[in-house]
Design an enzyme around this catalytic site. Structure first.
Site, PDB file in Angstrom:
ATOM      1  N   ASP A 155       1.281  -3.184  -8.044  1.00  0.00           N
ATOM      2  CA  ASP A 155       0.848  -1.926  -8.671  1.00  0.00           C
ATOM      3  C   ASP A 155       1.727  -1.667  -9.889  1.00  0.00           C
ATOM      4  OD1 ASP A 155      -0.368  -1.913  -6.130  1.00  0.00           O
ATOM      5  OD2 ASP A 155      -0.337   0.278  -6.025  1.00  0.00           O
ATOM      6  N   LYS A 218      -6.016   2.943 -10.404  1.00  0.00           N
ATOM      7  CA  LYS A 218      -5.395   3.867  -9.457  1.00  0.00           C
ATOM      8  C   LYS A 218      -5.063   5.161 -10.191  1.00  0.00           C
ATOM      9  CE  LYS A 218      -0.985   3.983  -6.832  1.00  0.00           C
ATOM     10  NZ  LYS A 218       0.163   3.146  -6.424  1.00  0.00           N
ATOM     11  N   LYS A 254      -8.361   3.198  -6.257  1.00  0.00           N
ATOM     12  CA  LYS A 254      -7.318   3.711  -5.369  1.00  0.00           C
ATOM     13  C   LYS A 254      -6.845   5.089  -5.836  1.00  0.00           C
ATOM     14  CE  LYS A 254      -2.581   2.794  -3.775  1.00  0.00           C
ATOM     15  NZ  LYS A 254      -1.426   1.866  -3.838  1.00  0.00           N
TER      16      LYS A 254
END
Length: 309
Positions: A155, A218, A254
């Site tokens: 990430d 995300k 996400k």
């Protein structure tokens, strides 16, 4: 072979910038914030209640990225954190396991050595999380080391300052280099939507991040004042849908940060279901960045308060 950065820098900046503007021109990025809020409010009012079921809650549990990103984390605490996932799999065989354990890169090896549950991925935040303010060489090194030590997924944070200043070339450079470092390992790009200021900016950041190589987009790090919101999720899912229709490439989603209740999670599930459809309702393509939610979902599924994690 020249690096991606060298290849990019070999082209004239005006050509590069026009390339990104051309990419954005394929999508509707002129959004009205008020209209988005009304659409999301209507969708939640009409659709969320039907997803408030035990089956959906069990599914959501299996999409949780169990996360520990604290200043106080240590090898001992992360080992215990991982052991909880091992114990859960033994004690609740009828429940899905969590999707990932998400930690800082320095703990990837500890998780890898401790984790016994097949199918749980190891995710690491990288690239100077949460600010993304570091030399690209440092970001690349940290990412490469995380993967070497056992990370299955990475990430990263989109360079928000570059985006807000209109440096789309610099933004894409960072993402492309880090994706090249990740190789086949999925990379999630955190947009930090609470800092972007408008629906239009969230849409542009989504498109640019996917265009530059994101495997997932995300919402947030959870470290800023504003984290995930239903409105940001709606815009990002619309962008994923349009990008898929344009390119045929499926990108995961996400939401993360500020997911405090089971109904919060159900709302994000509802947005994904209504905007993206069933193809995204899997533990691979829909993730939830949260830890507090795990106990809440488990409690509702089991019908009693449980504090397992």
């Amino acid at each position: 072979m020249a690096s991606i950065k060298e290849q990019v820098n070999s082209e004239r900046p005006s050509q590069q910038q026009s390339k990104y503007q051309e990419a954005l021109s394929k999508y509707n990025c002129e959004l009205n914030d008020t209209e988005i809020r009304e659409k999301v409010k209507k969708l939640i009012t009409e659709k969320a209640a039907e997803n408030d079921t035990k089956e959906v809650k069990k599914f959501l549990f299996g999409s949780v990225e169990l996360t520990s990103l604290h200043t106080t984390d240590s090898e001992v605490s992360i080992m215990q954190f991982t052991e909880n996932v091992n114990r859960f799999d033994e004690q609740y065989p009828d429940m899905p396991h969590v999707a990932t354990i998400c930690v800082y890169p320095c703990f990837a090896e500890i998780v890898k050595d401790t984790l016994e549950v097949e199918g749980v991925q190891i995710a690491c935040v990288s690239g100077s999380f949460p600010s993304s303010q570091a030399l690209i060489e440092v970001k690349v090194a940290e990412t490469a080391l995380a993967i070497k030590d056992g990370a299955d997924e990475i990430d990263i944070v989109m360079p928000v300052g570059k985006f807000l200043s209109g440096d789309y070339e610099g933004l894409a450079d960072d993402i492309q280099e880090l994706k090249a470092t990740c190789g086949d390992h999925p990379m999630k790009v955190i947009l930090e939507t609470g800092d972007l200021g408008s629906a239009s900016n969230i849409k542009k950041a989504s498109i640019l991040s996917m265009y530059a190589g994101a495997d997932y987009i995300k919402t947030s790090t959870g470290k800023e004042k504003i984290s995930a919101t239903p409105e940001a999720a709606y815009i990002m899912c619309e962008a994923i849908k349009e990008y898929y229709e344009e390119t045929g490439i499926q990108i995961g989603f996400k939401p993360a940060g500020g997911i405090n209740t089971v109904m919060d999670a159900i709302i994000y599930y509802t947005i994904v279901k209504e905007v993206l459809g069933e193809k995204w309702l899997t533990h691979k393509w829909f993730r939830l960045g949260t830890s507090r939610l795990a106990n809440l979902l488990l409690s509702e599924v089991e019908g009693q308060e449980i504090k397992f994690f």
